[in-house]
Design a protein around this motif. Structure first.
Motif, PDB file in Angstrom:
ATOM      1  N   GLY A  26       0.817  -1.203   0.000  1.00 54.45           N
ATOM      2  CA  GLY A  26       0.000   0.000   0.000  1.00 54.45           C
ATOM      3  C   GLY A  26       0.851   1.253   0.000  1.00 54.45           C
ATOM      4  N   ILE A  27       0.225   2.358   0.432  1.00 48.78           N
ATOM      5  CA  ILE A  27       0.954   3.613   0.578  1.00 48.78           C
ATOM      6  C   ILE A  27       0.966   3.978   2.054  1.00 48.78           C
ATOM      7  CG2 ILE A  27       0.527   4.413  -1.763  1.00 48.78           C
ATOM      8  CD1 ILE A  27      -1.716   6.196  -0.692  1.00 48.78           C
ATOM      9  N   THR A  28       2.071   4.574   2.499  1.00 45.51           N
ATOM     10  CA  THR A  28       2.293   4.786   3.925  1.00 45.51           C
ATOM     11  C   THR A  28       2.842   6.173   4.187  1.00 45.51           C
ATOM     12  OG1 THR A  28       2.813   2.435   4.152  1.00 45.51           O
ATOM     13  CG2 THR A  28       3.501   3.866   5.952  1.00 45.51           C
ATOM     14  N   ARG A  29       2.396   6.754   5.301  1.00 41.22           N
ATOM     15  CA  ARG A  29       2.970   8.004   5.797  1.00 41.22           C
ATOM     16  C   ARG A  29       3.073   7.906   7.301  1.00 41.22           C
ATOM     17  NH1 ARG A  29       1.137  14.372   5.523  1.00 41.22           N
ATOM     18  NH2 ARG A  29       2.984  15.051   6.649  1.00 41.22           N
ATOM     19  N   ASP A  58      -5.210   1.746   7.763  1.00 46.32           N
ATOM     20  CA  ASP A  58      -4.614   0.993   8.868  1.00 46.32           C
ATOM     21  C   ASP A  58      -3.784   2.014   9.641  1.00 46.32           C
ATOM     22  OD1 ASP A  58      -5.703  -1.327   7.789  1.00 46.32           O
ATOM     23  OD2 ASP A  58      -3.881  -1.807   6.671  1.00 46.32           O
ATOM     24  N   ILE A  59      -3.921   2.020  10.957  1.00 45.10           N
ATOM     25  CA  ILE A  59      -3.254   3.025  11.782  1.00 45.10           C
ATOM     26  C   ILE A  59      -2.445   2.339  12.872  1.00 45.10           C
ATOM     27  CG2 ILE A  59      -3.582   5.004  13.326  1.00 45.10           C
ATOM     28  CD1 ILE A  59      -6.297   5.473  11.913  1.00 45.10           C
ATOM     29  N   ASP A  60      -1.199   2.764  13.011  1.00 43.56           N
ATOM     30  CA  ASP A  60      -0.309   2.264  14.056  1.00 43.56           C
ATOM     31  C   ASP A  60       0.131   3.461  14.899  1.00 43.56           C
ATOM     32  OD1 ASP A  60       1.417   0.160  15.262  1.00 43.56           O
ATOM     33  OD2 ASP A  60       3.011   1.466  14.508  1.00 43.56           O
ATOM     34  N   ILE A  61      -0.128   3.411  16.197  1.00 46.74           N
ATOM     35  CA  ILE A  61       0.251   4.495  17.101  1.00 46.74           C
ATOM     36  C   ILE A  61       1.342   3.985  18.030  1.00 46.74           C
ATOM     37  CG2 ILE A  61      -0.540   6.122  18.857  1.00 46.74           C
ATOM     38  CD1 ILE A  61      -3.419   5.544  17.784  1.00 46.74           C
ATOM     39  N   ARG A  62       2.473   4.677  18.026  1.00 44.90           N
ATOM     40  CA  ARG A  62       3.596   4.364  18.922  1.00 44.90           C
ATOM     41  C   ARG A  62       3.975   5.653  19.622  1.00 44.90           C
ATOM     42  NH1 ARG A  62       5.596  -1.064  17.630  1.00 44.90           N
ATOM     43  NH2 ARG A  62       3.976  -1.725  16.196  1.00 44.90           N
ATOM     44  N   ARG A  64       4.106   9.019  20.290  1.00 43.60           N
ATOM     45  CA  ARG A  64       3.684  10.223  19.573  1.00 43.60           C
ATOM     46  C   ARG A  64       3.927  10.116  18.075  1.00 43.60           C
ATOM     47  NH1 ARG A  64       8.142  14.663  20.078  1.00 43.60           N
ATOM     48  NH2 ARG A  64       9.972  13.342  20.061  1.00 43.60           N
ATOM     49  N   THR A  65       4.176   8.907  17.613  1.00 42.25           N
ATOM     50  CA  THR A  65       4.386   8.643  16.194  1.00 42.25           C
ATOM     51  C   THR A  65       3.211   7.828  15.664  1.00 42.25           C
ATOM     52  OG1 THR A  65       6.776   8.636  16.522  1.00 42.25           O
ATOM     53  CG2 THR A  65       5.951   7.613  14.512  1.00 42.25           C
ATOM     54  N   VAL A  66       2.616   8.317  14.578  1.00 43.47           N
ATOM     55  CA  VAL A  66       1.459   7.652  13.986  1.00 43.47           C
ATOM     56  C   VAL A  66       1.793   7.300  12.530  1.00 43.47           C
ATOM     57  CG1 VAL A  66      -0.992   7.835  13.448  1.00 43.47           C
ATOM     58  CG2 VAL A  66      -0.069   9.054  15.434  1.00 43.47           C
ATOM     59  N   THR A  67       1.542   6.054  12.170  1.00 44.48           N
ATOM     60  CA  THR A  67       1.750   5.609  10.792  1.00 44.48           C
ATOM     61  C   THR A  67       0.401   5.245  10.194  1.00 44.48           C
ATOM     62  OG1 THR A  67       3.960   4.786  11.308  1.00 44.48           O
ATOM     63  CG2 THR A  67       2.909   3.923   9.305  1.00 44.48           C
ATOM     64  N   PHE A  68       0.157   5.791   8.999  1.00 44.14           N
ATOM     65  CA  PHE A  68      -1.066   5.514   8.253  1.00 44.14           C
ATOM     66  C   PHE A  68      -0.699   4.688   7.027  1.00 44.14           C
ATOM     67  CE2 PHE A  68      -1.511   9.648  10.290  1.00 44.14           C
ATOM     68  CZ  PHE A  68      -2.682   9.466  11.007  1.00 44.14           C
ATOM     69  N   ARG A  69      -1.451   3.630   6.789  1.00 47.00           N
ATOM     70  CA  ARG A  69      -1.276   2.817   5.583  1.00 47.00           C
ATOM     71  C   ARG A  69      -2.634   2.753   4.895  1.00 47.00           C
ATOM     72  NH1 ARG A  69       2.210  -0.566   3.464  1.00 47.00           N
ATOM     73  NH2 ARG A  69       3.487  -0.679   5.344  1.00 47.00           N
TER      74      ARG A  69
END
Length: 97
Positions: A26-29, A58-62, A64-69
């Motif tokens: 996918g695409i990720t930021r 899809d969201i990953d929270i670590r 204060r860092t958030v990754t969106f796919r």
């Protein structure tokens, strides 16, 4: 069903988006915020938009860092719906900094 974009079409679309990358899944930021509550607030705002679009990242929270796919799982790849969601995420992220 939404049409899967070619890898080249995805690359072209990502040229106009900030911080997004492409891989086979996918695409990720990834976005780093000032604090954990800020990260959760960002996710809350994006959740509202995702519901409006009826398309969810899809969201990953670590901390204060958030990754969106973004990927259209039912189509098996990246579609225009993912590009639109990425644009909307960029708009929301732009307003949080």
């Amino acid at each position: 069903m939404a049409e899967v974009l070619t890898a080249e079409a995805v690359r072209d679309e990502l040229g106009g988006l900030a911080g997004w990358s492409q891989d086979p899944a996918g695409i990720t930021r990834t976005v780093e915020l000032a604090s954990f509550p800020d990260a959760i607030g960002l996710v809350d705002r994006i959740a509202v938009t995702a519901e409006e679009l009826d398309h969810h990242p899809d969201i990953d929270i670590r901390w204060r860092t958030v990754t969106f796919r973004c990927v259209t799982h039912s189509a098996g790849g990246v579609t225009r719906r993912d590009i639109e969601l990425a644009r909307r995420i960029d708009e929301i992220v732009g307003g949080t900094r």
